[in-house]
Design a protein around this motif. Structure first.
Motif, PDB file in Angstrom:
ATOM      1  N   GLN A   1    -111.177  60.090 -29.430  1.00  0.00           N
ATOM      2  CA  GLN A   1    -109.989  59.309 -29.749  1.00  0.00           C
ATOM      3  C   GLN A   1    -109.151  60.005 -30.833  1.00  0.00           C
ATOM      4  N   THR A   2    -107.850  59.986 -30.606  1.00  0.00           N
ATOM      5  CA  THR A   2    -106.917  60.575 -31.562  1.00  0.00           C
ATOM      6  C   THR A   2    -106.956  59.820 -32.884  1.00  0.00           C
ATOM      7  N   THR A   3    -106.878  60.553 -34.002  1.00  0.00           N
ATOM      8  CA  THR A   3    -106.860  59.921 -35.321  1.00  0.00           C
ATOM      9  C   THR A   3    -105.520  60.161 -35.995  1.00  0.00           C
ATOM     10  N   ILE A   4    -105.268  59.407 -37.071  1.00  0.00           N
ATOM     11  CA  ILE A   4    -103.993  59.580 -37.789  1.00  0.00           C
ATOM     12  C   ILE A   4    -103.959  60.915 -38.520  1.00  0.00           C
TER      13      ILE A   4
ATOM     14  N   VAL B   1     -95.934  54.122 -41.045  1.00  0.00           N
ATOM     15  CA  VAL B   1     -95.009  54.103 -39.913  1.00  0.00           C
ATOM     16  C   VAL B   1     -95.603  53.334 -38.743  1.00  0.00           C
ATOM     17  N   LEU B   2     -96.854  53.642 -38.392  1.00  0.00           N
ATOM     18  CA  LEU B   2     -97.471  53.022 -37.210  1.00  0.00           C
ATOM     19  C   LEU B   2     -97.806  51.553 -37.417  1.00  0.00           C
TER      20      LEU B   2
ATOM     21  N   ALA C   1     -97.564  60.284 -31.925  1.00  0.00           N
ATOM     22  CA  ALA C   1     -98.516  59.236 -31.524  1.00  0.00           C
ATOM     23  C   ALA C   1     -98.454  58.979 -30.029  1.00  0.00           C
ATOM     24  N   ARG C   2     -97.213  58.947 -29.481  1.00  0.00           N
ATOM     25  CA  ARG C   2     -97.052  58.718 -28.039  1.00  0.00           C
ATOM     26  C   ARG C   2     -97.658  59.869 -27.245  1.00  0.00           C
ATOM     27  N   GLU C   3     -97.354  61.087 -27.641  1.00  0.00           N
ATOM     28  CA  GLU C   3     -97.811  62.252 -26.893  1.00  0.00           C
ATOM     29  C   GLU C   3     -99.324  62.402 -26.930  1.00  0.00           C
ATOM     30  N   MET C   4     -99.951  61.923 -28.002  1.00  0.00           N
ATOM     31  CA  MET C   4    -101.407  62.036 -28.128  1.00  0.00           C
ATOM     32  C   MET C   4    -102.131  60.757 -27.701  1.00  0.00           C
TER      33      MET C   4
END
Length: 355
Positions: free
Chosen positions: A7-10, A27-28, A47-50
Motif C-alpha cells: 500500500q502506498t504511504t504518504i 492536504v489529503l 495520490a491519484r496516480e499512486m
C-alpha cells in the motif's frame, strides 16, 4: 507465494510531490492550512496516480474517534432483523457512518463477546437487541461503551436509550381480534418466556384480552425450545414442534397466536402436513409482519412491529448523541398495528348461519 502490492504511504507521495509528509497529511485530510494551490494540486495528483487509500484506523487514532457504529442482533436469518438492518444502514450511509453487524445467535455469552469486540474496535456507538437474561450483567458489559441504544425489547436499563415496542398491547391486540372473531379457545405458541422479556409481555397482553370474557374464554400457553444442529432453522423448526404440541390439546383450540412470524410459518407448515386446514379448521395469527407473510398460504394475519423504522430511529438517536445535538435520555415506545389477511376465520359467520 505472492504477497500483493504494498500500500502506498504518504512518505512516497511526499517524495514525488517534493514536500513534507506533514503537508501531504494536511492536504489529503482537507485541513484548513495555508498551502499553495500548485503544491496542493501536486500532492493530490501524486495520490491519484499512486492509488493512495487513507488508513481508516490511523485516521481514527489521530482524531480520537471512528466513523463506525456497532450493531448486535439475535440472528441474521429472521427477515425481521434484516428489515431492521436496512433501516440502520440507510441512516448510517446517509450520515457517512459505517455499521458493523454482529449476531449473538441467541447465545448470551456470544453477545457479551461481541460487545467487547466492538468496544476494542472503538465504535462510536452501539445498537443492541439483547437476549441477555440478567440486566445487571448486561449493564456491566456495556459500561465502557460511550453511547448505547437498545431496541426490540422492554426498557430495563436506566443508563441506555431505547427504541421499544409495546409488546403487551401487541399481545392484547392479537387476542382481542381473535375474540371478536368468535374464538374462545386460543393458544399462545412461543419459545420459552423466561428467555426474552418481550415474550412475557406478549403473554400478559393475551391474558388481559381473555379477562374481558370471564369464564367464557381462555388462552393456553404452549412453550417449546427445539434442539437443532443448524441454528438458521431454529425458529421455523420450533414452530413445527409447537404445532405438534398444539395438536395434542383436547379440546383443540380454534386459534393459535404465535410469537413471531417465522415460527408461525413453521406452525402453518406442520398443521398443513397433518391435514389441518387454515383457517377452516384452525386460525393462525403471527407477530412482526415480515415481508414473506403476505405470500404464505393462506397469507398470514399478523401484528406489525415496524422493523425498518425501529432500526432507523435507533441509529438517529446514536448519531444525535455522537454529534452532541441531543444528549437527553431517549425513550421511544412504538405501538402495534393489526395486519388483516386470510389466516383467521370469523366464527361469528358460522353462528349467524346456524340461526
Amino acid at each position: 507465494m505472492p504477497t500483493g502490492k504494498k500500500q502506498t504511504t504518504i512518505v512516497e507521495i511526499a517524495r514525488i510531490a517534493n514536500t513534507s509528509t506533514a503537508t501531504v497529511s494536511r492536504v489529503l485530510s482537507g485541513a484548513d492550512y495555508p498551502v499553495s494551490e500548485a503544491l496542493r494540486e501536486a500532492v493530490k495528483k501524486a495520490a491519484r496516480e499512486m492509488n493512495y487509500v487513507p488508513n481508516a484506523i490511523g485516521q481514527s487514532l489521530k482524531i480520537g474517534k471512528s466513523q463506525d457504529i456497532g450493531v448486535i442482533i439475535p440472528n441474521f436469518t429472521n427477515p425481521f432483523y434484516m428489515q431492521m438492518i436496512s433501516g440502520i444502514e440507510s441512516v448510517c450511509r446517509k450520515e457517512g457512518y459505517n455499521p458493523i453487524f454482529c449476531s449473538s445467535n441467541n447465545d448470551s455469552a456470544r453477545e457479551i463477546g461481541s460487545i467487547e469486540l466492538l468496544r476494542r474496535k472503538c465504535v462510536e456507538g452501539l445498537i443492541l437487541s439483547s437476549i441477555h437474561k440478567s440486566a445487571k450483567e448486561l449493564q456491566a458489559a456495556l459500561r465502557l461503551h460511550k453511547h448505547v441504544v437498545l431496541f426490540d425489547q422492554e426498557a430495563t436499563l436506566d443508563t441506555c436509550d431505547y427504541v421499544s415496542f409495546d409488546f403487551e398491547s401487541g399481545g392484547f391486540l392479537a387476542v382481542d381480534y381473535l375474540l371478536k372473531h368468535g374464538h374462545r379457545r386460543i393458544a399462545f405458541l412461543t419459545a420459552p418466556l423466561e428467555n426474552r422479556a418481550s415474550r412475557s409481555a406478549l403473554y400478559r397482553g393475551c391474558q388481559r384480552a381473555v379477562h374481558q370474557w370471564p369464564g367464557q374464554a381462555y388462552c393456553e400457553l404452549i412453550s417449546t425450545d427445539v434442539q437443532v444442529e443448524d441454528y438458521k432453522t431454529w425458529e421455523y423448526e420450533n414452530g413445527r414442534l409447537l404445532a405438534r404440541e398444539f395438536l395434542r390439546l383436547s379440546p383443540l383450540p380454534t386459534a393459535a397466536f404465535v410469537y413471531n412470524d417465522v415460527t408461525a410459518i413453521g406452525v402453518m407448515s406442520q398443521l398443513a402436513a397433518d391435514g389441518v386446514r387454515i383457517p377452516e379448521d384452525v386460525s393462525v395469527m403471527g407477530f412482526d409482519n415480515i415481508i414473506t407473510t403476505e405470500y404464505t398460504t393462506p397469507p398470514l394475519t399478523t401484528v406489525s412491529q415496524p422493523a425498518f423504522d425501529t432500526g432507523a430511529m435507533a441509529t438517529r438517536i446514536i448519531l444525535d448523541k455522537i454529534m452532541g445535538t441531543n444528549m437527553a435520555n431517549c425513550r421511544i415506545n412504538l405501538h402495534p398495528q393489526l395486519i388483516e389477511r386470510k389466516s383467521v376465520k370469523n366464527l361469528n359467520d358460522d353462528m349467524e348461519g346456524d340461526c
